[in-house]
Write a protein that holds these residues in place. Structure first.
Motif, short mmCIF file in Angstrom:
data_model
loop_
_atom_site.label_atom_id
_atom_site.label_comp_id
_atom_site.label_asym_id
_atom_site.label_seq_id
_atom_site.Cartn_x
_atom_site.Cartn_y
_atom_site.Cartn_z
N LEU A 1 0.83 -1.21 0.00
CA LEU A 1 0.00 0.00 0.00
C LEU A 1 0.87 1.26 0.00
O LEU A 1 1.93 1.28 0.63
CB LEU A 1 -0.90 0.02 1.23
N TYR A 2 0.43 2.29 -0.69
CA TYR A 2 1.15 3.56 -0.67
C TYR A 2 0.16 4.71 -0.79
O TYR A 2 -0.94 4.56 -1.33
CB TYR A 2 2.22 3.62 -1.77
N LYS A 3 0.59 5.86 -0.30
CA LYS A 3 -0.22 7.07 -0.39
C LYS A 3 -0.39 7.43 -1.86
O LYS A 3 0.57 7.41 -2.63
CB LYS A 3 0.50 8.19 0.37
N GLY A 4 -1.62 7.72 -2.27
CA GLY A 4 -1.92 8.03 -3.66
C GLY A 4 -2.40 6.83 -4.47
O GLY A 4 -2.80 6.99 -5.62
N MET A 5 -2.35 5.63 -3.89
CA MET A 5 -2.81 4.43 -4.58
C MET A 5 -4.33 4.49 -4.74
O MET A 5 -5.04 4.83 -3.82
CB MET A 5 -2.42 3.19 -3.76
N ASN A 6 -4.80 4.17 -5.94
CA ASN A 6 -6.25 4.19 -6.17
C ASN A 6 -6.82 2.78 -6.06
O ASN A 6 -6.09 1.79 -6.08
CB ASN A 6 -6.60 4.84 -7.50
N PHE A 7 -8.14 2.69 -5.95
CA PHE A 7 -8.82 1.41 -5.80
C PHE A 7 -10.29 1.56 -6.17
O PHE A 7 -10.78 2.67 -6.35
CB PHE A 7 -8.69 0.89 -4.36
N GLU A 8 -10.96 0.41 -6.27
CA GLU A 8 -12.40 0.37 -6.52
C GLU A 8 -13.07 -0.46 -5.44
O GLU A 8 -12.51 -1.46 -4.98
CB GLU A 8 -12.71 -0.26 -7.88
N LEU A 9 -14.26 -0.03 -5.05
CA LEU A 9 -15.09 -0.79 -4.12
C LEU A 9 -16.25 -1.39 -4.88
O LEU A 9 -16.82 -0.74 -5.77
CB LEU A 9 -15.64 0.11 -3.01
N SER A 10 -16.61 -2.62 -4.54
CA SER A 10 -17.75 -3.24 -5.20
C SER A 10 -18.55 -4.07 -4.20
O SER A 10 -18.06 -4.41 -3.11
CB SER A 10 -17.29 -4.12 -6.37
N ASP A 11 -19.78 -4.35 -4.59
CA ASP A 11 -20.61 -5.29 -3.84
C ASP A 11 -21.23 -6.23 -4.87
O ASP A 11 -20.78 -6.29 -6.00
CB ASP A 11 -21.64 -4.56 -2.97
N ASN A 12 -22.26 -6.94 -4.48
CA ASN A 12 -22.86 -7.91 -5.40
C ASN A 12 -23.41 -7.28 -6.67
O ASN A 12 -23.57 -7.95 -7.68
CB ASN A 12 -23.96 -8.69 -4.68
N SER A 13 -23.71 -5.98 -6.63
CA SER A 13 -24.31 -5.32 -7.80
C SER A 13 -23.27 -4.77 -8.78
O SER A 13 -23.61 -4.36 -9.87
CB SER A 13 -25.24 -4.20 -7.36
N GLY A 14 -22.00 -4.72 -8.38
CA GLY A 14 -20.95 -4.19 -9.24
C GLY A 14 -20.13 -3.13 -8.52
O GLY A 14 -20.15 -3.03 -7.29
N ILE A 15 -19.42 -2.31 -9.28
CA ILE A 15 -18.56 -1.28 -8.69
C ILE A 15 -19.43 -0.15 -8.16
O ILE A 15 -20.26 0.40 -8.87
CB ILE A 15 -17.56 -0.74 -9.73
N ILE A 16 -19.24 0.18 -6.87
CA ILE A 16 -20.08 1.18 -6.22
C ILE A 16 -19.32 2.45 -5.83
O ILE A 16 -19.92 3.44 -5.47
CB ILE A 16 -20.76 0.61 -4.95
N ALA A 17 -17.97 2.40 -5.93
CA ALA A 17 -17.18 3.57 -5.52
C ALA A 17 -15.75 3.42 -6.01
O ALA A 17 -15.30 2.33 -6.34
CB ALA A 17 -17.20 3.71 -4.00
N ASP A 18 -15.05 4.55 -6.04
CA ASP A 18 -13.60 4.52 -6.25
C ASP A 18 -12.98 5.42 -5.20
O ASP A 18 -13.65 6.23 -4.58
CB ASP A 18 -13.21 4.93 -7.66
N GLY A 19 -11.69 5.24 -4.99
CA GLY A 19 -11.05 6.04 -3.96
C GLY A 19 -9.55 6.10 -4.15
O GLY A 19 -8.98 5.44 -5.03
N VAL A 20 -8.93 6.88 -3.28
CA VAL A 20 -7.47 7.04 -3.28
C VAL A 20 -7.01 7.08 -1.83
O VAL A 20 -7.64 7.71 -0.97
CB VAL A 20 -7.04 8.30 -4.07
N ILE A 21 -5.90 6.38 -1.55
CA ILE A 21 -5.35 6.34 -0.20
C ILE A 21 -4.69 7.69 0.11
O ILE A 21 -3.89 8.19 -0.68
CB ILE A 21 -4.33 5.20 -0.05
N THR A 22 -5.05 8.30 1.24
CA THR A 22 -4.50 9.58 1.64
C THR A 22 -3.52 9.46 2.80
O THR A 22 -2.73 10.37 3.04
CB THR A 22 -5.62 10.57 2.02
N GLU A 23 -3.58 8.36 3.54
CA GLU A 23 -2.68 8.17 4.68
C GLU A 23 -2.58 6.68 5.00
O GLU A 23 -3.58 5.97 4.95
CB GLU A 23 -3.25 8.90 5.90
N ILE A 24 -1.36 6.22 5.31
CA ILE A 24 -1.12 4.83 5.68
C ILE A 24 -0.83 4.79 7.17
O ILE A 24 -0.06 5.60 7.68
CB ILE A 24 0.10 4.24 4.92
N TYR A 25 -1.45 3.84 7.87
CA TYR A 25 -1.18 3.66 9.31
C TYR A 25 -0.28 2.45 9.47
O TYR A 25 -0.54 1.40 8.89
CB TYR A 25 -2.47 3.42 10.09
#
Length: 102
Positions: free
Chosen positions: A76-100
């Motif tokens: 994982l790194y700051k600025g990494m993008n990703f997609e969220l999905s559920d049973n219906s398909g892709i519901i969101a996208d995002g970008v990491i802003t901080e790593i713990y």
């Protein structure tokens, strides 16, 4: 036992007419998360700090805990993008802003 939070991200939840959420979600919401160049999807447990509910079409900063992703956490790194999905398909996208770190 409380699971550690792995990262903070800005997530853009798609509106219902764009295939996104149909109803609002609250802290503890689980969705599949897919990162670029990673073949496997993981379960992402979301914690909302700034609000109780996220509605379709909202963008918000969210803390995320990944389930079963121990071997992937170091990638994982700051600025990494990703997609969220559920049973219906892709519901969101995002970008990491901080790593713990654990």
């Amino acid at each position: 036992m409380k699971k550690p939070i792995h990262f903070k991200a800005l997530i853009n939840y798609y509106s219902t007419d764009k295939g996104g959420l149909v109803t609002p979600v609250s802290t503890g919401y689980r969705a599949s998360i897919k990162f670029p160049f990673e073949l496997k999807s993981y379960i992402a447990v979301q914690t909302f700090e700034e609000t109780e509910l996220i509605f379709p079409g909202d963008s918000n900063t969210v803390e995320v805990t990944l389930i079963g992703a121990e071997l992937f956490l170091k990638k994982l790194y700051k600025g990494m993008n990703f997609e969220l999905s559920d049973n219906s398909g892709i519901i969101a996208d995002g970008v990491i802003t901080e790593i713990y770190s654990e």
